[in-house]
Design an enzyme around this catalytic site. Structure first.
Site, short mmCIF file in Angstrom:
data_model
loop_
_atom_site.label_atom_id
_atom_site.label_comp_id
_atom_site.label_asym_id
_atom_site.label_seq_id
_atom_site.Cartn_x
_atom_site.Cartn_y
_atom_site.Cartn_z
N CYS A 2 -67.96 -28.73 -117.41
CA CYS A 2 -67.89 -27.55 -118.27
C CYS A 2 -69.32 -27.11 -118.50
CB CYS A 2 -67.20 -27.88 -119.59
SG CYS A 2 -67.19 -26.50 -120.76
N GLU A 102 -64.99 -21.20 -115.68
CA GLU A 102 -65.18 -21.89 -114.41
C GLU A 102 -65.16 -20.83 -113.31
OE1 GLU A 102 -66.16 -24.77 -114.00
OE2 GLU A 102 -65.58 -25.91 -115.77
#
Length: 232
Positions: A2, A102
């Site tokens: 992340c 993402e």
């Protein structure tokens, strides 16, 4: 991994959601990146927000690529690794967020950014650990890492890891210093996919210099690149 997330709520909204006081002014953030100073809630001070650096401080991270910066910790081994074990046992934190990003690769050079949120668009918290140390000037600095786990079905289409998102009940247990290791480890699972949604966003998110509301707006790949059709 992340490596970017958002927190687009106001100071008042965050104080109400987490029942914690924020003594510092806070403006909504749409593109939070490593080395930046952002709000967290620690096990040492659960009734107030602290501001810690994500991963490492800007001075330490200067001229280092993101790949060399420690910003995440794998949930599967958090209780075993010497570098994380003490923090996992004694220094846990919540990292407030309302979305994370993402990138899906399309060909060799093109990647399309996706934003992941809760289906109800509510604020949530990542599971994190934090550390305190002195810099070269003898000043105290605080940093945090986000714990990651295997992806659920929503994230798996884009990436092979996702941040650990805690339920409200788990948030209290995560900050409780008396929660057992076995109970802590049980929390470190992927969030149920039916609770999440994802959508494509503007490539403006690619640059950490951009931090505006337009970044979290839904944008089709056709809008991004001119000739792509929308895909899953």
């Amino acid at each position: 991994m992340c490596g970017r997330y958002s927190l687009s709520k106001s100071k008042i909204e965050l104080e109400e959601r987490f029942q914690a006081e924020m003594l510092t002014d806070f403006k909504p953030r749409y593109n939070i990146a490593p080395t930046q100073l952002v709000p967290v809630i620690t096990s040492d001070s659960p009734k107030g927000f602290s501001f810690f650096y994500w991963g490492i401080t800007p001075d330490f991270g200067q001229n280092k690529p993101v790949a060399q910066k420690l910003i995440n910790a794998r949930a599967e081994t958090i209780h075993e690794k010497i570098s994380f074990k003490s923090s996992f046992q004694k220094r846990r934190c919540l990292i407030p967020a309302d979305g994370f990003y993402e990138w899906k690769r399309l060909g060799k050079k093109t990647k399309i950014p996706y934003r992941f949120t809760l289906r109800d668009e509510e604020t949530f918290a990542f599971a994190g650990i934090w550390e305190e140390y002195e810099n070269v000037n003898g000043e105290s600095n605080h940093t945090f890492l986000i714990l990651t786990t295997s992806p659920n079905e929503v994230v798996d289409e884009i990436h092979d890891r996702m941040p650990v998102i805690l339920s409200r009940e788990e948030e209290k247990k995560w900050l409780d210093k008396y929660t057992s290791e076995s109970d802590l480890l049980e929390m470190l699972n992927p969030l149920a996919p039916e609770l999440m949604v994802s959508y494509t966003v503007s490539p403006l998110v690619n640059s950490v210099q951009n931090d505006s509301p337009g970044i979290i707006r839904k944008t089709s790949p056709m809008d991004q690149f001119g000739n792509y059709t929308l895909f899953g």
